[in-house]
Design a protein around this motif. Structure first.
Motif, PDB file in Angstrom:
ATOM      1  N   ASP A  73      -4.483  14.123   7.418  1.00  0.00           N
ATOM      2  CA  ASP A  73      -4.643  15.074   6.316  1.00  0.00           C
ATOM      3  C   ASP A  73      -5.064  14.402   5.017  1.00  0.00           C
ATOM      4  OD1 ASP A  73      -3.962  17.297   7.824  1.00  0.00           O
ATOM      5  OD2 ASP A  73      -1.827  17.102   7.388  1.00  0.00           O
ATOM      6  N   SER A  74      -4.597  13.185   4.818  1.00  0.00           N
ATOM      7  CA  SER A  74      -4.867  12.516   3.542  1.00  0.00           C
ATOM      8  C   SER A  74      -4.709  11.010   3.716  1.00  0.00           C
ATOM      9  CB  SER A  74      -3.890  13.019   2.472  1.00  0.00           C
ATOM     10  OG  SER A  74      -2.554  12.728   2.855  1.00  0.00           O
ATOM     11  N   GLY A  75      -4.850  10.312   2.599  1.00  0.00           N
ATOM     12  CA  GLY A  75      -4.689   8.864   2.602  1.00  0.00           C
ATOM     13  C   GLY A  75      -6.005   8.165   2.324  1.00  0.00           C
ATOM     14  N   PRO A  76      -5.934   6.935   1.854  1.00  0.00           N
ATOM     15  CA  PRO A  76      -7.151   6.195   1.502  1.00  0.00           C
ATOM     16  C   PRO A  76      -8.135   6.029   2.659  1.00  0.00           C
ATOM     17  CG  PRO A  76      -5.212   5.073   0.628  1.00  0.00           C
ATOM     18  CD  PRO A  76      -4.718   6.194   1.505  1.00  0.00           C
ATOM     19  N   ALA A  77      -7.653   5.865   3.872  1.00  0.00           N
ATOM     20  CA  ALA A  77      -8.563   5.688   5.010  1.00  0.00           C
ATOM     21  C   ALA A  77      -9.379   6.959   5.235  1.00  0.00           C
ATOM     22  CB  ALA A  77      -7.790   5.319   6.273  1.00  0.00           C
ATOM     23  N   ARG A  78      -8.701   8.086   5.276  1.00  0.00           N
ATOM     24  CA  ARG A  78      -9.411   9.352   5.470  1.00  0.00           C
ATOM     25  C   ARG A  78     -10.343   9.613   4.294  1.00  0.00           C
ATOM     26  NH1 ARG A  78      -9.836  14.651   4.542  1.00  0.00           N
ATOM     27  NH2 ARG A  78     -10.313  15.991   6.309  1.00  0.00           N
ATOM     28  N   GLU A  79      -9.876   9.353   3.083  1.00  0.00           N
ATOM     29  CA  GLU A  79     -10.712   9.577   1.897  1.00  0.00           C
ATOM     30  C   GLU A  79     -11.986   8.739   1.965  1.00  0.00           C
ATOM     31  OE1 GLU A  79      -8.078   8.714  -1.335  1.00  0.00           O
ATOM     32  OE2 GLU A  79      -6.807  10.453  -0.898  1.00  0.00           O
ATOM     33  N   ALA A  80     -11.881   7.492   2.403  1.00  0.00           N
ATOM     34  CA  ALA A  80     -13.064   6.628   2.509  1.00  0.00           C
ATOM     35  C   ALA A  80     -14.030   7.169   3.565  1.00  0.00           C
ATOM     36  CB  ALA A  80     -12.641   5.192   2.845  1.00  0.00           C
ATOM     37  N   LEU A  81     -13.498   7.662   4.677  1.00  0.00           N
ATOM     38  CA  LEU A  81     -14.351   8.224   5.724  1.00  0.00           C
ATOM     39  C   LEU A  81     -15.049   9.498   5.248  1.00  0.00           C
ATOM     40  CD1 LEU A  81     -11.997   7.640   8.785  1.00  0.00           C
ATOM     41  CD2 LEU A  81     -14.249   6.595   8.433  1.00  0.00           C
ATOM     42  N   VAL A  82     -14.313  10.355   4.553  1.00  0.00           N
ATOM     43  CA  VAL A  82     -14.893  11.593   4.035  1.00  0.00           C
ATOM     44  C   VAL A  82     -15.932  11.278   2.962  1.00  0.00           C
ATOM     45  CG1 VAL A  82     -14.375  13.709   2.729  1.00  0.00           C
ATOM     46  CG2 VAL A  82     -12.933  13.046   4.673  1.00  0.00           C
ATOM     47  N   ALA A  83     -15.629  10.318   2.095  1.00  0.00           N
ATOM     48  CA  ALA A  83     -16.590   9.919   1.057  1.00  0.00           C
ATOM     49  C   ALA A  83     -17.875   9.362   1.674  1.00  0.00           C
ATOM     50  CB  ALA A  83     -15.964   8.883   0.122  1.00  0.00           C
ATOM     51  N   ALA A  84     -17.759   8.795   2.878  1.00  0.00           N
ATOM     52  CA  ALA A  84     -18.936   8.263   3.576  1.00  0.00           C
ATOM     53  C   ALA A  84     -19.723   9.375   4.279  1.00  0.00           C
ATOM     54  CB  ALA A  84     -18.510   7.207   4.590  1.00  0.00           C
ATOM     55  N   GLY A  85     -19.174  10.603   4.252  1.00  0.00           N
ATOM     56  CA  GLY A  85     -19.892  11.738   4.816  1.00  0.00           C
ATOM     57  C   GLY A  85     -19.410  12.206   6.170  1.00  0.00           C
ATOM     58  N   LEU A  86     -18.249  11.748   6.611  1.00  0.00           N
ATOM     59  CA  LEU A  86     -17.735  12.162   7.919  1.00  0.00           C
ATOM     60  C   LEU A  86     -16.704  13.258   7.779  1.00  0.00           C
ATOM     61  CD1 LEU A  86     -18.610   9.046   8.384  1.00  0.00           C
ATOM     62  CD2 LEU A  86     -17.357   9.349  10.482  1.00  0.00           C
ATOM     63  N   ASP A  87     -16.654  14.120   8.768  1.00  0.00           N
ATOM     64  CA  ASP A  87     -15.569  15.080   8.899  1.00  0.00           C
ATOM     65  C   ASP A  87     -15.181  15.106  10.371  1.00  0.00           C
ATOM     66  OD1 ASP A  87     -16.746  17.721  10.265  1.00  0.00           O
ATOM     67  OD2 ASP A  87     -18.243  16.972   8.838  1.00  0.00           O
ATOM     68  N   TYR A  88     -13.951  15.457  10.649  1.00  0.00           N
ATOM     69  CA  TYR A  88     -13.419  15.352  12.004  1.00  0.00           C
ATOM     70  C   TYR A  88     -14.204  16.168  13.026  1.00  0.00           C
ATOM     71  CZ  TYR A  88     -10.253  15.352  15.954  1.00  0.00           C
ATOM     72  OH  TYR A  88      -9.731  15.229  17.215  1.00  0.00           O
ATOM     73  N   PRO A  89     -14.427  17.480  12.787  1.00  0.00           N
ATOM     74  CA  PRO A  89     -15.107  18.250  13.840  1.00  0.00           C
ATOM     75  C   PRO A  89     -16.508  17.722  14.173  1.00  0.00           C
ATOM     76  CG  PRO A  89     -14.158  19.726  12.196  1.00  0.00           C
ATOM     77  CD  PRO A  89     -14.032  18.329  11.668  1.00  0.00           C
ATOM     78  N   THR A  90     -17.275  17.361  13.168  1.00  0.00           N
ATOM     79  CA  THR A  90     -18.628  16.875  13.399  1.00  0.00           C
ATOM     80  C   THR A  90     -18.610  15.519  14.103  1.00  0.00           C
ATOM     81  OG1 THR A  90     -19.336  18.046  11.411  1.00  0.00           O
ATOM     82  CG2 THR A  90     -20.854  16.411  12.300  1.00  0.00           C
ATOM     83  N   ALA A  91     -17.724  14.636  13.670  1.00  0.00           N
ATOM     84  CA  ALA A  91     -17.627  13.311  14.292  1.00  0.00           C
ATOM     85  C   ALA A  91     -17.151  13.424  15.733  1.00  0.00           C
ATOM     86  CB  ALA A  91     -16.693  12.413  13.489  1.00  0.00           C
TER      87      ALA A  91
END
Length: 180
Positions: free
Chosen positions: A41-59
Motif C-alpha cells: 500500500d505504501s512505503g519508499p519501495a512502492r513509491e519509487a516503483l510508482v514514480a518510475a511509472g509502474l502500477d501493480y495491475p499493469t505490471a
C-alpha cells in the motif's frame, strides 16, 4: 533469515507466492518478488516503483505476457515447425479457438520453492539491510535485492516499461537516505 523481515517485507514475499501461484509458475522468481513489493500500500519501495511509472495491475499483466508463452515461434520455425499452420490445422479439425481454452498448466499446490534468482535477491536484501545499518529487512531492502540481481526476469520486466533498474536503485537509495 525471515525472522529479520518486517511485516511489509514478509507481505511482499507472501504476495510473490500468490502471484507465482496465479500465473501457474512452478517457482517463485525475483519477478514475483518485485510484484510483491509493488503490491504494498505504501512505503519508499512502492513509491519509487510508482514514480518510475509502474502500477501493480499493469505490471502483473505484463509479467503474465512475459511468462505466458512457453513456445518460442522463432526457435520452432528454425526446426521447420510453423505454429500458425499447426493452429490452422487444429482449428479446421476441432473448431475455431480449440487451442484457446483455459491454461493447461496445473495450479501449483502447497509450498512453491524459490528460484535460484529469488534466493539471490533475498540474500542481497540482507546485505542491503546490513550496508544501510538497518535493524531488519524491510520491503525497500527486498527491492534493492531484486534490483541487484542483474539479468533477471525482474530486470526484463522493468525494462519492458522503459525503467532503468540502476536509476531506480539510485532513486530508492536516495529516498532511504532522505527518510533516515
Amino acid at each position: 533469515m525471515f525472522e529479520r523481515f518486517s511485516p511489509a517485507a514478509r507481505d511482499s514475499v507472501l504476495q510473490a507466492q500468490v502471484v507465482a501461484r496465479e500465473l501457474r509458475q512452478p517457482m517463485i522468481g525475483s519477478e514475483h518478488v518485485l510484484l510483491g513489493v509493488l503490491w504494498q500500500d505504501s512505503g519508499p519501495a512502492r513509491e519509487a516503483l510508482v514514480a518510475a511509472g509502474l502500477d501493480y495491475p499493469t505490471a502483473r499483466e505484463r509479467l503474465a505476457q512475459l511468462v505466458g508463452d512457453e513456445l518460442d515461434p522463432q526457435a520452432l520455425a528454425s526446426l521447420g515447425i510453423d505454429l500458425d499452420e499447426i493452429r490452422s490445422r487444429v482449428e479446421r479439425t476441432f473448431g475455431e479457438g480449440a487451442l484457446d481454452g483455459p491454461d493447461r498448466r496445473p495450479e501449483p499446490r502447497g509450498h512453491i520453492p524459490f528460484s535460484k534468482g529469488a534466493k539471490k535477491a533475498l540474500e542481497l536484501s540482507l546485505r542491503e539491510a546490513i550496508n544501510l545499518r538497518s535493524g531488519g529487512i524491510d520491503a525497500e531492502h527486498v527491492l534493492l535485492g531484486v534490483l541487484g540481481d542483474v539479468g533477471s526476469l525482474a530486470h526484463r520486466l522493468l525494462e519492458s516499461f522503459a525503467v532503468d533498474p540502476i536509476r531506480l536503485r539510485n532513486d530508492l537509495r536516495g529516498r532511504l537516505r532522505a527518510s533516515a
